[in-house]
Each structure stands twice: as C-alpha cells, then as structure tokens.
Design a protein around this motif. Structure first.
Motif, PDB file in Angstrom:
ATOM      1  N   ASN A 265       0.821  -1.216   0.000  1.00 50.41           N
ATOM      2  CA  ASN A 265       0.000   0.000   0.000  1.00 50.41           C
ATOM      3  C   ASN A 265       0.853   1.264   0.000  1.00 50.41           C
ATOM      4  OD1 ASN A 265      -2.392  -1.378  -0.126  1.00 50.41           O
ATOM      5  ND2 ASN A 265      -2.872  -1.234   2.057  1.00 50.41           N
TER       6      ASN A 265
ATOM      7  N   GLY B 236      -4.214   0.767  -8.761  1.00 52.87           N
ATOM      8  CA  GLY B 236      -5.482   0.459  -8.095  1.00 52.87           C
ATOM      9  C   GLY B 236      -5.527  -1.002  -7.660  1.00 52.87           C
ATOM     10  N   ALA B 237      -5.017  -1.884  -8.518  1.00 50.44           N
ATOM     11  CA  ALA B 237      -5.043  -3.323  -8.217  1.00 50.44           C
ATOM     12  C   ALA B 237      -3.866  -3.751  -7.348  1.00 50.44           C
ATOM     13  CB  ALA B 237      -5.034  -4.117  -9.523  1.00 50.44           C
TER      14      ALA B 237
ATOM     15  N   THR C 159      -2.482  -2.005  -4.867  1.00 49.05           N
ATOM     16  CA  THR C 159      -2.848  -1.712  -3.482  1.00 49.05           C
ATOM     17  C   THR C 159      -4.219  -2.306  -3.186  1.00 49.05           C
ATOM     18  OG1 THR C 159      -3.876   0.393  -4.086  1.00 49.05           O
ATOM     19  CG2 THR C 159      -1.545   0.449  -3.517  1.00 49.05           C
ATOM     20  N   THR C 160      -4.488  -2.554  -1.916  1.00 52.59           N
ATOM     21  CA  THR C 160      -5.764  -3.203  -1.587  1.00 52.59           C
ATOM     22  C   THR C 160      -6.312  -2.712  -0.253  1.00 52.59           C
ATOM     23  OG1 THR C 160      -6.837  -5.325  -1.175  1.00 52.59           O
ATOM     24  CG2 THR C 160      -4.499  -5.192  -0.592  1.00 52.59           C
ATOM     25  N   PHE C 161      -7.609  -2.471  -0.234  1.00 53.32           N
ATOM     26  CA  PHE C 161      -8.261  -2.050   1.006  1.00 53.32           C
ATOM     27  C   PHE C 161      -8.933  -3.231   1.717  1.00 53.32           C
ATOM     28  CE2 PHE C 161     -10.774   0.260   3.981  1.00 53.32           C
ATOM     29  CZ  PHE C 161     -10.101   1.456   4.163  1.00 53.32           C
ATOM     30  N   SER C 162      -9.415  -4.196   0.943  1.00 50.23           N
ATOM     31  CA  SER C 162     -10.149  -5.312   1.550  1.00 50.23           C
ATOM     32  C   SER C 162      -9.215  -6.184   2.397  1.00 50.23           C
ATOM     33  CB  SER C 162     -10.858  -6.149   0.479  1.00 50.23           C
ATOM     34  OG  SER C 162      -9.972  -6.534  -0.542  1.00 50.23           O
ATOM     35  N   THR C 163      -8.011  -6.478   1.881  1.00 49.27           N
ATOM     36  CA  THR C 163      -7.069  -7.295   2.657  1.00 49.27           C
ATOM     37  C   THR C 163      -6.614  -6.543   3.898  1.00 49.27           C
ATOM     38  OG1 THR C 163      -6.323  -8.220   0.563  1.00 49.27           O
ATOM     39  CG2 THR C 163      -4.977  -8.708   2.482  1.00 49.27           C
ATOM     40  N   PHE C 164      -6.374  -5.222   3.742  1.00 48.06           N
ATOM     41  CA  PHE C 164      -6.019  -4.382   4.901  1.00 48.06           C
ATOM     42  C   PHE C 164      -7.086  -4.485   5.989  1.00 48.06           C
ATOM     43  CE2 PHE C 164      -7.438  -0.135   6.435  1.00 48.06           C
ATOM     44  CZ  PHE C 164      -6.534   0.019   7.481  1.00 48.06           C
ATOM     45  N   SER C 165      -8.360  -4.364   5.620  1.00 51.73           N
ATOM     46  CA  SER C 165      -9.443  -4.420   6.608  1.00 51.73           C
ATOM     47  C   SER C 165      -9.569  -5.814   7.203  1.00 51.73           C
ATOM     48  CB  SER C 165     -10.782  -4.029   5.965  1.00 51.73           C
ATOM     49  OG  SER C 165     -10.739  -2.701   5.523  1.00 51.73           O
ATOM     50  N   TYR C 166      -9.435  -6.829   6.357  1.00 51.04           N
ATOM     51  CA  TYR C 166      -9.556  -8.212   6.829  1.00 51.04           C
ATOM     52  C   TYR C 166      -8.459  -8.530   7.844  1.00 51.04           C
ATOM     53  CZ  TYR C 166     -10.170 -13.246   6.806  1.00 51.04           C
ATOM     54  OH  TYR C 166     -10.377 -14.534   7.193  1.00 51.04           O
TER      55      TYR C 166
ATOM     56  N   THR D 213      -6.755  -6.408   9.640  1.00 48.88           N
ATOM     57  CA  THR D 213      -6.957  -5.614  10.857  1.00 48.88           C
ATOM     58  C   THR D 213      -7.995  -6.273  11.760  1.00 48.88           C
ATOM     59  OG1 THR D 213      -6.479  -3.597   9.598  1.00 48.88           O
ATOM     60  CG2 THR D 213      -7.545  -3.317  11.728  1.00 48.88           C
TER      61      THR D 213
ATOM     62  N   ASN E 159      -0.980   2.115   8.035  1.00 53.74           N
ATOM     63  CA  ASN E 159      -1.463   2.184   6.652  1.00 53.74           C
ATOM     64  C   ASN E 159      -1.986   3.578   6.307  1.00 53.74           C
ATOM     65  OD1 ASN E 159      -1.783  -0.492   4.846  1.00 53.74           O
ATOM     66  ND2 ASN E 159      -1.762  -1.075   7.000  1.00 53.74           N
ATOM     67  N   VAL E 160      -2.820   4.147   7.195  1.00 57.18           N
ATOM     68  CA  VAL E 160      -3.440   5.443   6.877  1.00 57.18           C
ATOM     69  C   VAL E 160      -2.396   6.563   6.869  1.00 57.18           C
ATOM     70  CG1 VAL E 160      -5.057   7.198   7.698  1.00 57.18           C
ATOM     71  CG2 VAL E 160      -5.736   4.800   7.677  1.00 57.18           C
TER      72      VAL E 160
END
Lengths: 130, 130
Positions: A41, A75-76, A78-85, A87, A106-107
């Motif tokens: 990310n 866009g592909a 980096t990932t937000f879904s894996t980061f949230s999962y 966490t 991350n943020v």
C-alpha cells in the motif's frame, strides 16, 4: 474497448505483483504483523502521488497510459479489503496493539507516501519542464 | 503458472469492475466527496469477509478459486492508493472535514463490512453444513 483492455492488463499485472511482493515479504519478515499489505500500500501510494504530479499531459496517448498505470496497475496493486480483513483478524485474536498499529501505519504512511511522491513528482516536472 | 493466470484474470476483472462502479457512482452522486472509492472498498470488504468464512474448503479446486476471487478480484476491486490520494486531495484543498470523514468512513465502514460479511458467511455455513 481499447481502454477496457488496458485497464484489465494493468489490473492483472497489479494483482500479480501484489501477490508476489506480499509472499516475498512474508518470507523475509514473517507473518506476525501484516507487513506485506502495508509495504504494498505504501509503495503504491508513493508511485501514484509521483505519477499524478509528474507523469501525464493531456494528449490521448497519455490518457490511455494514465488509465493503465493508475486505475489499472496501482489500483489493483494496493488493496483495502485485505487491509481491513487483516486488521479485523488482529482484533478477533485480541491483538489490539497490532490492529490499531496496522490502521495507523497504513493510513498515516499511505498519506505521507502520496505526499512525498507528489512532491518529488512536481519537483522533477519543474526541473525538466523549464 | 495456472495460479498466476487465475490471479491475473481476477485482477483484470476487479480493476475493470472498480472503474465501472466508480464512474457510475460519480454520475449518480457527483464528485463532491469520493463516494466511488468508499462504496467499492466497503463492498469488497463485505464480500471478502463473507467468502473467507463461507466459501472455501481445502481441496485444490477451492484453493484456486479462492486465489482468483480474494487476492485477485477483491484485492484489485478495492484500492488503498486512490483512497489515500483522494484524502490528501481533500486536505490540499483545505477541506479537512471531507478528508477526515473519508478516512473514518473507509476505515470504520470497511472493518464493519468485513465483520458483517464474515458473520453472515459463518451463519450460512453453519446452517448449510449441518
């Protein structure tokens, strides 16, 4: 149609690169903290910031390249879904320190990397464009 | 090699779907706030949480499908670089309210969506598996 294919090609390369870099990171640093997603990310944020400031004029060749590299590859990559999962996984395991650290890292580092990338991109553009 | 191709196919589809949904969102809701990335990220988080709880046994067919859908499609469908870039853009424009709202909305709703998705996935698995 050409745009969609470029976007798809960028997305395919981005996903494969993310997977490869993530696996390499786990091998090197272990899996006690989700370093892989964090590194991916941050790297993607840096390159996006850089390219958006340095990279693209408005002619159509550049518009296609921009689409492929930014919305496609980065866009592909980096990932937000894996980061949230990952966490949530920390929180579910009672590991609140790693959960909150993962959010903050991350943020904050993501924003910092976009900022540094954009700053370097605009510096390079100024120096090469005049 | 087959794994890489599945990952690439998932990544290509994820990037194209993200782009399409983002454009649709901008048409419907305008661009005063980065709703497109928020919606894409929340949706991807929900589906990832759901699939990780409901979706995959350990046979090899499932391993390939899991790779294509999670690391491939959902990894590419959601994006961290665009989220960071759009947040920094708010701050650069002096729009601190939208910048902080964007961080809070993506992080909190993303976590909530993974949680709800995983909860529904485990409920469905319990009900269908016994």
């Amino acid at each position: 149609m050409g745009e969609i294919l470029l976007l798809a090609a960028g997305g395919a390369l981005g996903a494969v690169s993310r997977y490869g870099l993530n696996n390499l990171t786990v091998k090197l640093l272990g899996d006690s903290f989700p370093y892989g997603t964090l590194i991916v990310n941050c790297l993607g944020c840096f390159v996006l910031g850089f390219l958006m400031q340095w990279g693209f004029s408005s002619d159509s060749h550049n518009t296609h390249l921009k689409l492929m590299l930014t919305a496609g590859f980065l866009g592909a990559f980096t990932t937000f879904s894996t980061f949230s999962y990952e966490t949530l996984d920390c929180f579910k395991n009672g590991d609140y320190f790693n959960g909150f650290s993962n959010i903050l890292a991350n943020v904050l580092l993501g924003l910092l990397m976009v900022f540094i990338g954009a700053y370097l991109g605009s510096l390079l553009k100024q120096n090469s464009g005049t």
